[in-house]
Design a protein around this motif. Structure first.
Motif, mmCIF file in Angstrom:
data_model
loop_
_atom_site.group_PDB
_atom_site.id
_atom_site.type_symbol
_atom_site.label_atom_id
_atom_site.label_comp_id
_atom_site.label_asym_id
_atom_site.label_seq_id
_atom_site.Cartn_x
_atom_site.Cartn_y
_atom_site.Cartn_z
ATOM 1 N N LYS A 101 1.966 6.845 -6.560
ATOM 2 C CA LYS A 101 1.008 8.007 -7.067
ATOM 3 C C LYS A 101 1.190 9.391 -6.762
ATOM 4 O O LYS A 101 0.918 10.157 -7.666
ATOM 5 C CB LYS A 101 -0.231 7.270 -6.316
ATOM 6 N N ASP A 157 -8.065 11.183 -5.263
ATOM 7 C CA ASP A 157 -7.830 9.735 -5.141
ATOM 8 C C ASP A 157 -7.224 9.342 -3.842
ATOM 9 O O ASP A 157 -7.553 8.339 -3.166
ATOM 10 C CB ASP A 157 -7.204 9.263 -6.478
ATOM 11 N N HIS A 209 -9.212 9.687 -0.905
ATOM 12 C CA HIS A 209 -10.463 8.625 -0.833
ATOM 13 C C HIS A 209 -9.729 7.391 -0.263
ATOM 14 O O HIS A 209 -10.176 6.724 0.667
ATOM 15 C CB HIS A 209 -10.891 8.388 -2.298
ATOM 16 N N ARG A 210 -8.703 7.021 -0.825
ATOM 17 C CA ARG A 210 -8.157 5.681 -0.620
ATOM 18 C C ARG A 210 -7.348 5.805 0.876
ATOM 19 O O ARG A 210 -7.772 4.480 1.713
ATOM 20 C CB ARG A 210 -6.696 5.193 -1.527
ATOM 21 N N HIS A 267 -10.926 5.020 3.407
ATOM 22 C CA HIS A 267 -10.937 3.416 3.156
ATOM 23 C C HIS A 267 -9.668 2.909 3.472
ATOM 24 O O HIS A 267 -9.257 1.843 3.128
ATOM 25 C CB HIS A 267 -11.031 3.184 1.664
ATOM 26 N N ARG A 268 -8.852 3.415 4.489
ATOM 27 C CA ARG A 268 -7.575 2.949 4.782
ATOM 28 C C ARG A 268 -7.519 1.928 5.624
ATOM 29 O O ARG A 268 -6.916 0.916 5.578
ATOM 30 C CB ARG A 268 -6.645 4.256 5.030
ATOM 31 N N MET A 277 0.907 -1.139 -0.031
ATOM 32 C CA MET A 277 -0.082 -0.054 0.059
ATOM 33 C C MET A 277 0.843 1.309 -0.029
ATOM 34 O O MET A 277 0.701 2.266 -0.662
ATOM 35 C CB MET A 277 -1.024 -0.070 1.318
ATOM 36 N N PHE A 337 1.007 4.133 -2.838
ATOM 37 C CA PHE A 337 0.868 5.632 -2.321
ATOM 38 C C PHE A 337 1.776 6.477 -2.708
ATOM 39 O O PHE A 337 1.743 7.500 -3.548
ATOM 40 C CB PHE A 337 0.372 5.662 -0.892
#
Length: 92
Positions: free
Chosen positions: A30, A58, A61-62, A66-67, A23, A27
């Motif tokens: 990105k 994005d 949000h992630r 939603h982490r 993850m 990140f």
């Protein structure tokens, strides 16, 4: 003691070390991509016009909504970031 240094934080978000590694690498990639697009946009304003904003939305949000793998139940208390980023400004 050494093992705890590598597992304490991942466990705090409900992940194993390798899940967290994947993850975090995603990140980071990105963020680097969005940053490069912003630097290019600074020189050529007609390129990557929405890339920075879309990258931030994005990632928000992630990461924020939603982490935590442990808290997948109700996320209705987390503010969603709208197009203007009001939720981020409100949190400051």
């Amino acid at each position: 003691m050494i093992k705890r240094a590598f597992t304490e934080h991942p466990a705090s978000v409900g992940e194993t070390y390798f899940q967290h590694l994947g993850m975090a690498l995603g990140f980071g990639a990105k963020m680097v991509g969005g940053g490069i697009a912003c630097l290019i946009h600074a020189i050529f304003p007609f390129l990557f016009v929405c890339t920075g904003r879309k990258t931030i939305e994005d990632l928000h949000h992630r990461m924020v909504t939603h982490r935590d793998r442990r808290c997948a139940e109700d996320r209705s208390t987390m503010p969603a970031m709208n197009r203007d980023g009001d939720a981020l400004r409100a949190a400051e």
